[in-house]
Write a protein that holds these residues in place. Structure first.
Motif, PDB file in Angstrom:
ATOM      1  N   GLU A   1      -8.029   0.278  13.441  1.00 41.30           N
ATOM      2  CA  GLU A   1      -9.461   0.291  13.744  1.00 41.30           C
ATOM      3  C   GLU A   1     -10.231   1.197  12.787  1.00 41.30           C
ATOM      4  OE1 GLU A   1     -12.293   0.891  17.707  1.00 41.30           O
ATOM      5  OE2 GLU A   1     -10.183   1.474  17.739  1.00 41.30           O
ATOM      6  N   VAL A   2      -9.518   2.193  12.226  1.00 39.56           N
ATOM      7  CA  VAL A   2     -10.160   3.107  11.287  1.00 39.56           C
ATOM      8  C   VAL A   2     -10.655   2.346  10.063  1.00 39.56           C
ATOM      9  CG1 VAL A   2      -9.806   5.110   9.801  1.00 39.56           C
ATOM     10  CG2 VAL A   2      -8.767   5.050  12.073  1.00 39.56           C
TER      11      VAL A   2
ATOM     12  N   ALA B   1      -4.036  10.669   8.781  1.00 40.34           N
ATOM     13  CA  ALA B   1      -4.057  11.780   9.729  1.00 40.34           C
ATOM     14  C   ALA B   1      -3.921  11.288  11.168  1.00 40.34           C
ATOM     15  CB  ALA B   1      -5.344  12.581   9.566  1.00 40.34           C
ATOM     16  N   ILE B   2      -4.667  10.228  11.507  1.00 42.73           N
ATOM     17  CA  ILE B   2      -4.608   9.698  12.873  1.00 42.73           C
ATOM     18  C   ILE B   2      -3.248   9.068  13.147  1.00 42.73           C
ATOM     19  CG2 ILE B   2      -5.574   7.945  14.428  1.00 42.73           C
ATOM     20  CD1 ILE B   2      -8.280   8.448  13.104  1.00 42.73           C
ATOM     21  N   LYS B   3      -2.708   8.357  12.172  1.00 44.05           N
ATOM     22  CA  LYS B   3      -1.401   7.730  12.350  1.00 44.05           C
ATOM     23  C   LYS B   3      -0.314   8.768  12.551  1.00 44.05           C
ATOM     24  CE  LYS B   3       1.775   4.385  10.248  1.00 44.05           C
ATOM     25  NZ  LYS B   3       1.998   3.484   9.090  1.00 44.05           N
ATOM     26  N   ASN B   4      -0.330   9.834  11.737  1.00 44.56           N
ATOM     27  CA  ASN B   4       0.670  10.894  11.879  1.00 44.56           C
ATOM     28  C   ASN B   4       0.545  11.589  13.222  1.00 44.56           C
ATOM     29  OD1 ASN B   4       1.664  10.357   9.331  1.00 44.56           O
ATOM     30  ND2 ASN B   4       0.547  12.017   8.322  1.00 44.56           N
TER      31      ASN B   4
ATOM     32  N   ALA C   1      -0.804  10.334  16.017  1.00 42.40           N
ATOM     33  CA  ALA C   1      -0.409   9.415  17.092  1.00 42.40           C
ATOM     34  C   ALA C   1       1.103   9.276  17.170  1.00 42.40           C
ATOM     35  CB  ALA C   1      -1.061   8.050  16.872  1.00 42.40           C
ATOM     36  N   ASN C   2       1.758   9.209  16.010  1.00 39.33           N
ATOM     37  CA  ASN C   2       3.220   9.092  15.998  1.00 39.33           C
ATOM     38  C   ASN C   2       3.871  10.322  16.605  1.00 39.33           C
ATOM     39  OD1 ASN C   2       3.164   6.578  14.802  1.00 39.33           O
ATOM     40  ND2 ASN C   2       3.462   7.349  12.729  1.00 39.33           N
ATOM     41  N   LYS C   3       3.345  11.508  16.269  1.00 38.24           N
ATOM     42  CA  LYS C   3       3.913  12.742  16.806  1.00 38.24           C
ATOM     43  C   LYS C   3       3.697  12.846  18.309  1.00 38.24           C
ATOM     44  CE  LYS C   3       3.779  17.785  16.386  1.00 38.24           C
ATOM     45  NZ  LYS C   3       3.180  18.947  15.663  1.00 38.24           N
ATOM     46  N   LEU C   4       2.484  12.515  18.750  1.00 39.43           N
ATOM     47  CA  LEU C   4       2.158  12.660  20.171  1.00 39.43           C
ATOM     48  C   LEU C   4       2.713  11.530  21.020  1.00 39.43           C
ATOM     49  CD1 LEU C   4      -1.510  13.961  19.969  1.00 39.43           C
ATOM     50  CD2 LEU C   4       0.596  15.257  20.252  1.00 39.43           C
ATOM     51  N   SER C   5       3.307  10.521  20.388  1.00 39.60           N
ATOM     52  CA  SER C   5       3.965   9.468  21.167  1.00 39.60           C
ATOM     53  C   SER C   5       5.393   9.864  21.517  1.00 39.60           C
ATOM     54  CB  SER C   5       3.972   8.149  20.381  1.00 39.60           C
ATOM     55  OG  SER C   5       4.768   8.259  19.222  1.00 39.60           O
ATOM     56  N   THR C   6       5.918  10.877  20.851  1.00 42.80           N
ATOM     57  CA  THR C   6       7.286  11.336  21.113  1.00 42.80           C
ATOM     58  C   THR C   6       7.323  12.725  21.745  1.00 42.80           C
ATOM     59  OG1 THR C   6       7.453  12.260  18.873  1.00 42.80           O
ATOM     60  CG2 THR C   6       8.199   9.984  19.192  1.00 42.80           C
ATOM     61  N   GLU C   7       6.198  13.416  21.712  1.00 39.69           N
ATOM     62  CA  GLU C   7       6.166  14.790  22.222  1.00 39.69           C
ATOM     63  C   GLU C   7       4.835  15.048  22.915  1.00 39.69           C
ATOM     64  OE1 GLU C   7       6.127  19.345  20.413  1.00 39.69           O
ATOM     65  OE2 GLU C   7       6.889  17.678  19.201  1.00 39.69           O
ATOM     66  N   ALA C   8       4.881  15.235  24.216  1.00 41.91           N
ATOM     67  CA  ALA C   8       3.663  15.507  24.976  1.00 41.91           C
ATOM     68  C   ALA C   8       3.137  16.903  24.647  1.00 41.91           C
ATOM     69  CB  ALA C   8       3.919  15.373  26.466  1.00 41.91           C
ATOM     70  N   ILE C   9       1.835  17.069  24.781  1.00 42.64           N
ATOM     71  CA  ILE C   9       1.221  18.370  24.520  1.00 42.64           C
ATOM     72  C   ILE C   9       0.446  18.825  25.751  1.00 42.64           C
ATOM     73  CG2 ILE C   9       1.005  18.000  22.035  1.00 42.64           C
ATOM     74  CD1 ILE C   9      -2.004  17.404  22.576  1.00 42.64           C
ATOM     75  N   LYS C  10       0.322  20.122  25.885  1.00 43.35           N
ATOM     76  CA  LYS C  10      -0.507  20.683  26.938  1.00 43.35           C
ATOM     77  C   LYS C  10      -1.969  20.581  26.523  1.00 43.35           C
ATOM     78  CE  LYS C  10       2.896  24.156  28.379  1.00 43.35           C
ATOM     79  NZ  LYS C  10       3.149  25.620  28.560  1.00 43.35           N
ATOM     80  N   ILE C  11      -2.830  20.259  27.481  1.00 44.60           N
ATOM     81  CA  ILE C  11      -4.257  20.208  27.215  1.00 44.60           C
ATOM     82  C   ILE C  11      -4.984  21.074  28.244  1.00 44.60           C
ATOM     83  CG2 ILE C  11      -4.151  17.914  26.178  1.00 44.60           C
ATOM     84  CD1 ILE C  11      -5.307  16.795  28.782  1.00 44.60           C
ATOM     85  N   ASP C  12      -6.135  21.563  27.851  1.00 44.00           N
ATOM     86  CA  ASP C  12      -6.942  22.392  28.739  1.00 44.00           C
ATOM     87  C   ASP C  12      -7.856  21.483  29.560  1.00 44.00           C
ATOM     88  OD1 ASP C  12      -8.119  24.584  29.919  1.00 44.00           O
ATOM     89  OD2 ASP C  12      -9.601  24.845  28.323  1.00 44.00           O
TER      90      ASP C  12
END
Length: 285
Positions: free
Chosen positions: A218-219, A243-246, A248-259
């Motif tokens: 979409e970018v 940047a978005i692809k990298n 998204a790929n990282k956050l699809s395998t590792e969840a992150i904490k959000i505020d």
């Protein structure tokens, strides 16, 4: 300390620990082996916390398997934003391209309810007790500065023109939002009321996010492509796409904490327990 958390933190100091009447787990049936491990002073605290979390987690998941206990999350409850250093995305003399102070905001597009066993999201090693799938949008804004130049005598680059244009790029995807539970500082104490023993721990809960899918293509399709000073700027599109692809790929395998303080407040209301508050649960053998 953020103002929104001042009152709850003060109440943690003034109010007694939550008993079973507050926290929705009235008792825990544990084996003798589990009891001895939780009571073992030589066992590392991290191991005790992991064990206690594994004992309590199924009860929380069962509690949130009911629509009566589902936590409503609205589009105003979750938003993640950030700013980033300026980035040179094309350093040629002919046209130097700089993305100045990019800013990104991620939001959810629909209201939903956090429950367990409905979304079927794989959180791997995380101890999530309620979650939901959410349609989301990522909005990245940056001032794009283009400097035109020309080589003089084949070596020195002389700038001959410069222009800055604001560019707003949007992409969409699906993310998982989960509530991750930890029983911290877990140990066994004699019951404060009556005989027997109780599992005592601090209730910790983090909002976590995981990218399930993202439309990186979409970018390319939206207004990322632009002309500045008569030159079609493709390098910024490529920079954003990568940047978005990298990410998204990282956050699809590792969840992150959000505020997400609004979500945290709703969790506290649903469980009658402050995050960071002490919970005592009677133990049965």
């Amino acid at each position: 300390m953020p103002r929104r958390r001042v009152l709850p933190q003060l109440l943690l100091l003034l109010l007694p620990p939550f008993l079973a009447s507050g926290f929705p787990v009235s008792e825990l049936v544990v084996s003798n082996e589990t009891f001895h491990k939780l009571s073992d002073a030589s066992l590392p605290q991290a191991d005790k916390d992991t064990l206690a979390t594994s004992q309590v987690l199924p009860h929380l998941q069962f509690f949130f398997n009911s629509t009566a206990h589902a936590i409503e999350v609205t589009t105003d409850d979750v938003a993640v934003s950030g700013s980033y250093p300026s980035q040179t995305v094309d350093d040629s003399c002919d046209h130097k391209v700089i993305a100045k102070n990019p800013k990104g905001t991620a939001k959810i597009l629909n209201d939903t309810h956090l429950m367990f066993g409905v979304s079927k999201i794989s959180w791997k090693a995380m101890t999530v007790f309620a979650d939901a799938r959410l349609d989301s949008v990522l909005d990245i804004y940056s001032d794009i500065q283009v400097k035109l130049g020309k080589h003089i005598f084949g070596h020195h680059c002389t700038h001959i023109a410069s222009k800055t244009v604001g560019v707003d790029v949007v992409s969409h995807g699906t993310v998982g939002l989960g509530l991750n539970f930890t029983a911290s500082n877990a140990h066994v104490e004699k019951a404060v009321n009556g005989s027997g023993y109780e599992l005592v721990f601090k209730f910790e809960c983090d909002s976590v996010a995981l990218v399930l899918k993202w439309n990186v293509e979409e970018v390319k399709a939206n207004n990322c492509k632009l002309k500045i000073l008569g030159i079609e700027i493709l390098s910024y599109c490529g920079y954003l796409e990568k940047a978005i692809k990298n990410g998204a790929n990282k956050l699809s395998t590792e969840a992150i904490k959000i505020d997400a303080p609004k979500v945290a407040s709703k969790v506290e209301n649903a469980l009658n327990t402050f995050i960071g508050g002490t919970v005592r649960i009677p133990l049965k053998f």
